[in-house]
Design a protein around this motif. Structure first.
Motif, mmCIF file in Angstrom:
data_model
loop_
_atom_site.group_PDB
_atom_site.id
_atom_site.type_symbol
_atom_site.label_atom_id
_atom_site.label_comp_id
_atom_site.label_asym_id
_atom_site.label_seq_id
_atom_site.Cartn_x
_atom_site.Cartn_y
_atom_site.Cartn_z
ATOM 1 N N VAL A 165 0.842 -1.202 0.000
ATOM 2 C CA VAL A 165 0.000 0.000 0.000
ATOM 3 C C VAL A 165 0.876 1.251 0.000
ATOM 4 N N VAL A 166 1.881 1.268 0.874
ATOM 5 C CA VAL A 166 2.778 2.424 0.960
ATOM 6 C C VAL A 166 3.602 2.570 -0.318
ATOM 7 N N ALA A 167 3.974 1.438 -0.926
ATOM 8 C CA ALA A 167 4.774 1.480 -2.158
ATOM 9 C C ALA A 167 4.045 2.201 -3.282
ATOM 10 N N GLY A 168 2.714 2.193 -3.245
ATOM 11 C CA GLY A 168 1.939 2.842 -4.295
ATOM 12 C C GLY A 168 1.708 4.322 -4.070
ATOM 13 N N ILE A 169 2.211 4.872 -2.960
ATOM 14 C CA ILE A 169 2.018 6.297 -2.660
ATOM 15 C C ILE A 169 3.023 7.132 -3.451
ATOM 16 N N SER A 170 2.528 8.111 -4.176
ATOM 17 C CA SER A 170 3.416 9.001 -4.929
ATOM 18 C C SER A 170 3.344 10.440 -4.436
ATOM 19 N N SER A 171 2.305 10.765 -3.676
ATOM 20 C CA SER A 171 2.111 12.124 -3.178
ATOM 21 C C SER A 171 2.810 12.308 -1.832
ATOM 22 N N ASN A 172 3.602 13.370 -1.709
ATOM 23 C CA ASN A 172 4.263 13.664 -0.438
ATOM 24 C C ASN A 172 3.254 13.964 0.663
ATOM 25 N N GLN A 173 2.150 14.610 0.293
ATOM 26 C CA GLN A 173 1.126 14.951 1.282
ATOM 27 C C GLN A 173 0.472 13.693 1.847
ATOM 28 N N VAL A 174 0.145 12.754 0.969
ATOM 29 C CA VAL A 174 -0.441 11.485 1.420
ATOM 30 C C VAL A 174 0.570 10.718 2.267
ATOM 31 N N ARG A 175 1.825 10.744 1.846
ATOM 32 C CA ARG A 175 2.883 10.073 2.602
ATOM 33 C C ARG A 175 2.955 10.607 4.031
ATOM 34 N N GLY A 176 2.875 11.921 4.191
ATOM 35 C CA GLY A 176 2.935 12.523 5.521
ATOM 36 C C GLY A 176 1.750 12.132 6.388
ATOM 37 N N ARG A 177 0.547 12.172 5.802
ATOM 38 C CA ARG A 177 -0.648 11.795 6.570
ATOM 39 C C ARG A 177 -0.585 10.334 7.001
ATOM 40 N N MET A 178 -0.104 9.479 6.105
ATOM 41 C CA MET A 178 -0.008 8.057 6.424
ATOM 42 C C MET A 178 0.993 7.798 7.544
ATOM 43 N N ILE A 208 0.445 13.717 21.044
ATOM 44 C CA ILE A 208 1.163 14.884 21.574
ATOM 45 C C ILE A 208 2.038 15.532 20.503
ATOM 46 N N SER A 209 2.575 14.719 19.569
ATOM 47 C CA SER A 209 3.452 15.266 18.524
ATOM 48 C C SER A 209 2.733 16.280 17.642
ATOM 49 N N LEU A 210 1.403 16.222 17.602
ATOM 50 C CA LEU A 210 0.637 17.184 16.806
ATOM 51 C C LEU A 210 0.763 18.608 17.346
ATOM 52 N N LEU A 211 1.207 18.733 18.591
ATOM 53 C CA LEU A 211 1.357 20.057 19.197
ATOM 54 C C LEU A 211 2.658 20.734 18.770
ATOM 55 N N LEU A 212 3.566 19.992 18.116
ATOM 56 C CA LEU A 212 4.882 20.515 17.750
ATOM 57 C C LEU A 212 4.947 20.816 16.258
ATOM 58 N N ASN A 213 5.694 21.861 15.898
ATOM 59 C CA ASN A 213 5.696 22.359 14.525
ATOM 60 C C ASN A 213 6.338 21.386 13.528
ATOM 61 N N THR A 214 7.550 20.892 13.830
ATOM 62 C CA THR A 214 8.250 20.039 12.861
ATOM 63 C C THR A 214 7.507 18.735 12.587
ATOM 64 N N ARG A 220 4.323 18.287 12.694
ATOM 65 C CA ARG A 220 3.157 18.651 11.878
ATOM 66 C C ARG A 220 3.554 18.844 10.416
ATOM 67 N N LEU A 221 4.728 19.445 10.188
ATOM 68 C CA LEU A 221 5.211 19.617 8.815
ATOM 69 C C LEU A 221 5.481 18.260 8.162
ATOM 70 N N LEU A 222 6.065 17.331 8.929
ATOM 71 C CA LEU A 222 6.325 15.991 8.397
ATOM 72 C C LEU A 222 5.021 15.295 8.029
ATOM 73 N N TYR A 223 3.986 15.477 8.851
ATOM 74 C CA TYR A 223 2.694 14.844 8.580
ATOM 75 C C TYR A 223 2.004 15.474 7.369
ATOM 76 N N LYS A 224 2.491 16.640 6.944
ATOM 77 C CA LYS A 224 1.997 17.267 5.714
ATOM 78 C C LYS A 224 2.862 16.894 4.511
#
Length: 431
Positions: free
Chosen positions: A300-313, A416-422, A424-428
């Protein structure tokens, strides 16, 4: 003669099969990295080597538990195989940047074959005691850290950058999907024969890995100049990691993920015995569940091409990693236990595939071996400590309570990691 003819005829068949699969649009995106012949051989070699390693984890754990009836000794044995990843990865990273990465891999596979032969012979002679197993497990783990560091350093050299996440995900299939193949093969000798046959089979698996690595054509190395000391080379990599917000955050997330959710190898033999009442083949079935989930999620992860989807996953799979441990703890039959081990294996592999691809993308090629080596301490070193701790404490309070505790803790870490800036950027998907 018959075997030779079969091998000759099989190769073009497999090549044509792969070409046909890559022509199917919806299938092709999952196997883009396989367009590289070097990556195909690297993947094949890794599948053999990793299957042998996970097979040895099972055989050693079951044999030690049978001989000593001590859950703590199982934890010590598993810890012994992982403990070298505290001190060997920096050296492995140095060698992977200083010398040809293919040569480092070949040397490692030859050493593992000799190790398996020695295990088998000592078992046949009847002189293989628990502490002999521990000593050889240390050697096995030390060599494996060289194999894993060199492999991960080599992957970006044999595939284009746009296929890196795909390649890392497919590599995760050989790394963690082998938890299905290796332990599955071990179920046969453990049920019908004895552990010596298991050790011999693992030696054969390492031999298949050696053949795959030998076929790789790429001859690449890093950027360590002749005369540069080991200490100076490590300092350069550490400074680079500390100065990069994204790399520093990824290292912390990987460390917490591996220590809290992935240090289960010493728990499964105890869980199979105390909860499922099947101390022999039960652990093989649980590890096979981990392997099945690993393959599915990695694809499933191998088929991801979008950086945004990769971060959310990355975030979603982190949450599932914690919850699946809790689910396994409440399982009281094989059906539910295998389901949750599959969820464990899948979410953990998906999380690590995405996190490692981010690390490989950020790290420059001249530092990649050393950055990868330091990351291996994060992965293997922390898992080694927690496997030792888990094996000891599970014998006192039960493996289910250990699973619940770590599952809750890592789920809280991700929230808790959602409270930190970096983070959150990785998850995007921003690195």
């Amino acid at each position: 003669m018959l075997v030779g003819c079969f091998t000759v005829n099989l190769r073009p068949f497999l090549r044509n099969l792969m070409k046909q699969l890559l022509l199917i649009p919806n299938v092709r995106k999952y196997f883009l990295a396989f367009q590289s012949s070097d990556f195909r051989w690297l993947w094949t070699g890794g599948l053999g080597g990793h299957s042998a390693y996970w097979g040895l984890i099972v055989v050693r754990g079951v044999l030690v538990l049978q001989v000593t009836n001590s859950p703590s000794m199982v934890g010590i044995t598993t810890f012994a195989a992982m403990a070298p990843r505290f001190f060997t990865p920096p050296l492995a990273g140095y060698f992977s940047d200083r010398y040809t990465r293919r040569t480092v891999l070949l040397t490692g596979y030859i050493a593992q074959i000799l190790h398996s032969v020695l295990l088998t012979m000592l078992g046949i002679l009847g002189v293989l005691g628990p502490w002999s197993i521990v000593a050889l497990a240390i050697f096995n783990g030390a060599v494996r850290s060289f194999q894993m560091t060199a492999t991960q350093s080599l992957i970006p050299n044999v595939v284009p950058k746009e296929h890196l996440l795909n390649a890392v995900s497919l590599n995760m299939i050989s790394t963690h999907g082998s938890k299905f193949l290796g332990p599955g093969l071990m179920a046969i000798p453990l049920i019908f024969l004895n552990a010596n046959w298991g050790f011999a089979i693992c030696g054969g698996l390492y031999l298949t890995g050696l053949v795959g690595i030998f076929r790789i054509k790429a001859r690449t190395t890093g950027g360590i100049k002749k005369g540069t000391s080991f200490g100076a080379s490590q300092k350069e990599a550490i400074i680079y990691i500390l100065q990069s917000n994204s790399l520093r955050t990824l290292f912390i997330l990987i460390m917490l993920h591996c220590s809290l959710t992935m240090a289960y190898e010493s728990l499964l033999p105890i869980f199979a015995k105390m909860v499922l009442n099947n101390p022999t083949s039960g652990v093989s079935y649980l590890m096979m569940g981990v392997g099945i989930g690993s393959v599915v999620f990695a694809l499933v992860v191998a088929g991801i091409s979008s950086n945004q989807v990769r971060g959310r996953m990355l975030f979603i799979l982190g949450i599932v990693s914690g919850i699946s441990l809790i689910g396994l703890a409440f399982s009281n039959n094989f059906a539910s236990a295998i389901f949750f081990t599959a969820m464990m294996g899948g979410s953990q592999v998906g999380f690590m595939a995405i996190a490692n691809s981010m690390v490989q993308t950020i790290a420059p090629d001249e530092l990649r071996g050393r950055v990868t080596g330091l990351n291996q301490i994060n992965i293997g070193g922390t898992m080694a400590i927690l496997n030792l701790f888990n094996g000891i404490i599970a014998g006192n309070i039960g493996s289910d309570y250990v699973l619940i505790t770590w599952g809750i803790l890592f789920t809280l870490v991700m929230i808790i990691s959602l409270l930190l800036n970096t983070p959150r950027l990785l998850y995007k998907g921003i690195t």
